[in-house]
Each structure stands twice: as C-alpha cells, then as structure tokens.
Write an enzyme that holds these catalytic residues in place. Structure first.
Site: not given
Ligand code: GLU
Length: 445
Positions: A219-221, A223
C-alpha cells in the site's frame, strides 16, 4: 481460431495504474505474447461515482509506458466491442432478462437478482492455486440462514462486477482469466453464473499477492504505488517490467536481469508461484541500475535529458562522444536516471558546483598549499589519470602534504560532492581548460 489464447486486463478507471494493476496486466500480456494470442483491454467503469475518463487515459498511458500493447480495447476497437462496460448495458440486460424468463432470477424493485440454488458444486481448478472447493450452500448467511442471492443488475440499471465480468469474459471469448488473488473469493459466484447461463468457463489463474517488506499487503505506506511515480523517480520501463515479472515468476536458471523478449519466450502460467511475493526496493534498484548500465548512450541521454533540464542544467551542447564518456565514468552510480542526473550534473555545467561548495572550510594554510599544487599541476598538465596521480603523490611527498588533502578539496571544487568517480578521471573528462576555470573561481589559480 478457437484455440487462440485470449486474455484481458480489466481495470476500473478509478485511479492511476498502480503496481498491482501493472503486475496483472503484465502477466496477461506475457501469456498472450508467449502464445501468439490476443491481449484485450476492457474498461470496467460501472462505478459511476469513482470512474473517470482521465483515469482511463492515465491507465492506458501507464500501460504504454511499460510497452504493454493491447490488440483490442476501447481506443483500438476489435471484433468483440464495445470495450467499456457502460457501453454494454444492453448485453447485461439481455442475459438478465433471459435468467428472469427461465425463472432463475427475480426482480426486487428495479434490481434483478439471481436466485442461488442450494447444493451446487461451484468449485474450480485454478492454474496457480489448484482446485478450490466451494459449494453454493456456503453462500447462505451464517447468522440468518438465508441464501445471499447474487445481484445481477442494481436498481440504478448498472450491472454488478460479478455479473458483468461473466457476460464480458464469455462474449469476448476470453480463454484465461488472469487476475489478482483477491478475486479468488469472487470466482465461485462467477462459476455459479456460468453454470446458470450454460456457458463453458474460461481457465482461471490467480496471481499471488504482492506484499511490502513487512509482509503486509502493498500500500501507499510502503512507498510509491502508481507506475507514474516510478517513471518520475527515474526508473526505466524495462526495469519495472523486469521487476514486476519477478513477482511470482522467474525465468529458468534464476536469471534476474532480463528483457521482455526473454520473458515472452520463457513465460508459462504453470510456473507462477503461489507464494506471495515481496516488493523489495533494494532489488528494484539493483535491477534498475543494471538496466541503466546496459542501455546505449543515445537512449540514456533521451531519458536523462528531462531530468537535467528540470534541474536547470543546460545539456543542449553536449556531444554524444562526451556523453558516452560521462555515462562510462558514472557506470554503477545512481539507482535511477534521476540520481544519475543529479550525481553527474558537474560534468555538464559548473553552476551547481558553485551552489553546493564555497570553499569557506579551507584554512589559509591549506589554501596556500593547494594554490602551490594547482599552479604546478596545471603547468605540467599530466596526460592521463595515472600520471596525474603520480604527480600528486610526488608533489605531496616533496611538500609534506597528504594526497587526501589535495584530492578532497579538488573533488569539492570540481564536482561539489564529497563522493565522485576518481578525481583524476574527472579532471581528464572535464579537460584542463574547464578545470582551470573552476579552480580560478575558487581563487586557486
Ligand atoms: N475490474 C476488476 C478489478 O479491477 C477486474 C477484476 C477481474 O479481472 O475480473 O479488480
């Protein structure tokens, strides 16, 4: 004709092309290209709130950037169109009506709902995960004991995903449904609808999940998630292609660096690993660096030019001969084209060097030593990096100066960085005239 492989990538245009989507597209594309079949792009835009024409364009641009060309799709057409679900509503209505007429579906207001029969085997053989067992009874709500029937057409007139996908995959003659593992749970419902309509099923191949290094779903977490972010960071499409292909697959002999031709030649569905794979940035960087190093100078220049220009570095006057030497001296430096552009800016122009380093750290004594050295060094103009090094060593011995006290300030004044290729290689590449002008700027000549 009937044996021709037909696969599809069916994104919902509700966001940019992300890593997971690109991975699915790639694994479909490879199967089509390996078998000489067709790769179809179908836009699943029935989510009227979140779907936009811009996202559709972005997804296509992302696929083009990765060179995943499609044979049929909303822009290129084809014999099985339309290729946007919102343009196929009449087809969804037609078969929903058929199921109504056959007494297999019922209406609830404007919605059309398929009545799930009990006792039906709706398991399937997955090319990657093997046989998945499923009985229609499992669709009964555990708490209420009531069967959760399948909505085909919602009251707003649009089809549900599980229904539209079956109609489309059948009418588009899809032979292999290759998609993310998160769709395994949807597949029994789709199997049910194939059975209800009396249609032959395609083969299913679900792709292993992509996890972050912490073993959580990517996920976005973790990167950047959109393919464009990787392009803007200076990753090559060939590197992303190589890297994505390795998420769940590998060519024979554990080859890690390869191009699309090799992947097309060796790709097999049965070789896909069902174990989830980890998105490893170090590996991506290693792959990218290898692809950058192998790339011909002309192509590298085309890619690096926008980064230099974006940094205000004027590269319009460089000869290909000089650029080739720049890339050679920089080989293995910079994980991305962007980093390569940054790390080599001083080989193009002096301005960023002056901005980074002002020589205020030098003591008067150190400065005097350097002035003496530079005067003699520039008069001697040793012809090769080896001769320059020998000159500096000898001079240092004679004047009781350490080589690093000569080389380090020179590196700062010529590159503006603490780290660079060998400073005498840099001097040879910049040429004595340019070096003279840089040293003059710092008052050493
Ligand atoms: N539109 C669906 C998605 O983006 C497609 C799933 C499928 O391939 O069946 O997840």
């Amino acid at each position: 004709m009937t044996n021709e492989v037909r696969v599809r990538f069916a994104p919902s245009p509700t966001g940019a092309l992300h890593i997971g989507g690109a991975h699915t597209a790639l694994f479909n594309w490879l199967w089509a290209r390996h078998t000489g079949g067709k790769f179809i792009l179908r836009i699943e835009d029935t989510d009227r709130v979140r779907s936009t024409a811009e996202y559709e364009q972005t997804i296509m641009d992302g696929m083009r950037w990765l060179d995943l060309d499609w044979d049929e799709g909303p822009d290129v057409g084809g014999d099985y169109g339309p290729y946007r679900q919102t343009e196929r509503l009449d087809l969804y209505n037609k078969y929903a009506q058929q199921l109504l007429d056959e007494g297999k579906a019922y209406k609830d207001g404007n919605a059309i709902i398929y009545k799930v029969p009990l006792g039906l085997d709706i398991g399937f053989d997955d090319e990657v995960y093997g046989h998945i067992d499923y009985k229609s009874d499992a669709l009964v709500d555990g708490r209420t004991g009531v069967m959760k029937d399948i909505v085909l057409i919602k009251s707003d007139g649009f089809p549900t995903y599980n229904y539209a996908v079956v109609i489309d995959d059948h009418l588009m003659n899809i032979t292999h449904v290759i998609r993310g593992e998160d769709h395994i749970s949807n597949t029994p419902k789709q199997v049910l609808l194939y059975k209800a309509l009396g249609w032959e099923m395609p083969k299913f191949a679900h792709l292993p999940m992509i996890l972050g290094k912490d073993k959580k779903k990517l996920s976005k977490r973790h990167g950047a998630t959109s393919v464009y972010e990787y392009r803007d960071m200076g990753y090559l499409p060939s590197s992303i292609f190589n890297f994505l292909a390795l998420l769940g697959w590998a060519p024979k002999g554990n080859v890690e660096i390869f191009d699309r031709d090799l992947a097309v030649k060796e790709y097999q569905l049965c070789d896909i690993n069902r174990k989830s794979s980890v998105f490893d940035f170090d590996k991506l960087n290693y792959i990218n660096q290898s692809h950058i190093t192998e790339m011909p100078a002309e192509e590298k220049f085309e890619l690096i030019r926008p980064f230099w220009e974006g940094m205000g570095v004027d590269c319009s006057k460089l000869s290909m001969d000089y650029l080739t030497k720049v890339f050679a001296i920089m080989a293995g430096r910079g994980k991305t084209i962007k980093e390569l552009a940054e790390f080599s800016d001083y080989l193009v122009t002096f301005a960023p060097v002056a901005a980074r380093y002002d020589a205020s750290d030098l003591t008067e004594e150190h400065r005097a030593m350097l002035k003496a050295f530079c005067g003699e060094f520039m008069a001697a103009r040793p012809a090769t990096p080896e001769a320059m090094l020998a000159f500096a060593r000898e001079w240092g011995e004679k004047h009781d100066a350490k080589l690093k006290d000569i080389a380090m300030p020179l590196r700062w004044m010529l590159t503006g960085y603490k780290v660079s290729p060998g400073i005498f290689e840099v001097i040879e590449l910049l040429g004595f005239d340019e070096v003279t002008s840089r040293l003059k700027h710092y008052g050493l000549l």
